[in-house]
Scaffold this motif. Structure first.
Motif, PDB file in Angstrom:
ATOM      1  N   GLU A  76       0.822  -1.208   0.000  1.00 19.40           N
ATOM      2  CA  GLU A  76       0.000   0.000   0.000  1.00 19.40           C
ATOM      3  C   GLU A  76       0.858   1.261   0.000  1.00 19.40           C
ATOM      4  O   GLU A  76       0.636   2.190  -0.772  1.00 19.40           O
ATOM      5  N   SER A  77       1.875   1.303   0.854  1.00 22.89           N
ATOM      6  CA  SER A  77       2.745   2.481   0.908  1.00 22.89           C
ATOM      7  C   SER A  77       3.565   2.600  -0.376  1.00 22.89           C
ATOM      8  O   SER A  77       3.811   3.708  -0.864  1.00 22.89           O
ATOM      9  N   TYR A  78       3.952   1.461  -0.954  1.00 23.62           N
ATOM     10  CA  TYR A  78       4.672   1.507  -2.225  1.00 23.62           C
ATOM     11  C   TYR A  78       3.789   2.097  -3.317  1.00 23.62           C
ATOM     12  O   TYR A  78       4.249   2.919  -4.127  1.00 23.62           O
ATOM     13  N   LEU A  79       2.536   1.690  -3.363  1.00 20.33           N
ATOM     14  CA  LEU A  79       1.620   2.211  -4.378  1.00 20.33           C
ATOM     15  C   LEU A  79       1.412   3.718  -4.216  1.00 20.33           C
ATOM     16  O   LEU A  79       1.328   4.453  -5.208  1.00 20.33           O
ATOM     17  N   VAL A  80       1.362   4.168  -2.986  1.00 20.30           N
ATOM     18  CA  VAL A  80       1.216   5.613  -2.737  1.00 20.30           C
ATOM     19  C   VAL A  80       2.460   6.351  -3.238  1.00 20.30           C
ATOM     20  O   VAL A  80       2.364   7.350  -3.955  1.00 20.30           O
ATOM     21  N   VAL A  81       3.633   5.856  -2.879  1.00 18.03           N
ATOM     22  CA  VAL A  81       4.885   6.490  -3.321  1.00 18.03           C
ATOM     23  C   VAL A  81       4.985   6.461  -4.829  1.00 18.03           C
ATOM     24  O   VAL A  81       5.341   7.461  -5.486  1.00 18.03           O
ATOM     25  N   SER A  82       4.649   5.335  -5.439  1.00 19.57           N
ATOM     26  CA  SER A  82       4.712   5.211  -6.892  1.00 19.57           C
ATOM     27  C   SER A  82       3.724   6.166  -7.551  1.00 19.57           C
ATOM     28  O   SER A  82       4.045   6.821  -8.543  1.00 19.57           O
ATOM     29  N   GLY A  83       2.529   6.267  -7.017  1.00 19.48           N
ATOM     30  CA  GLY A  83       1.524   7.196  -7.557  1.00 19.48           C
ATOM     31  C   GLY A  83       1.975   8.636  -7.469  1.00 19.48           C
ATOM     32  O   GLY A  83       1.790   9.422  -8.407  1.00 19.48           O
TER      33      GLY A  83
END
Length: 141
Positions: free
Chosen positions: A46-53
């Protein structure tokens, strides 16, 4: 950036997405390594997806701002040159051109200015001859 050539500006514009993609891939590789070591994989993903977004959004914003800057630079220069060409075609020779950048368009403005000065010179010679002064010295350029 006024002294950069248009081709350099465009090259930078094409390199920005490539560099941002490399940063995104590096972040993804780091994230994948961290995922293997993470205890709570769902939270980590979830945190990776936020950073990637966020990286994608920032990348798109940077690209759009830079593209708008380059387009504006080209548009201003082309409008200046187009306006001068229209005025010359109508026989107007009292044109003051503004050199906005020291790029290819700035060089073109310099050349247009030389053309305008030559036309003014020829018009002055023609006026002298029309007034009856046939002793005018003409120096070809």
């Amino acid at each position: 950036m006024k002294n950069l050539k248009i081709r350099t500006k465009l090259l930078i514009g094409f390199l920005i997405p490539v560099l941002l993609m490399i940063v995104n891939v590096l972040v993804e590789n780091t994230a994948m390594r961290g995922l293997k070591q993470a205890e709570d994989t769902e939270a980590y993903i979830e945190s990776y997806l936020v950073v990637s977004g966020v990286l994608i959004a920032v990348s798109i914003l940077i690209i759009l701002v830079y593209a708008a800057f380059v387009i504006r630079t080209i548009r201003i220069s082309v409008n200046e040159l187009s306006s001068a060409a229209k005025d010359i075609a109508l026989g107007k020779v009292d044109i003051k051109m503004v050199k906005h950048n020291n790029d290819e368009f700035g060089g073109l403005v310099d050349e247009y200015t030389k053309v305008i000065e030559n036309i003014k010179y020829q018009a002055d010679i023609a006026e002298e001859v029309a007034n009856g002064n046939l002793t005018v010295q003409v120096t070809p350029k």
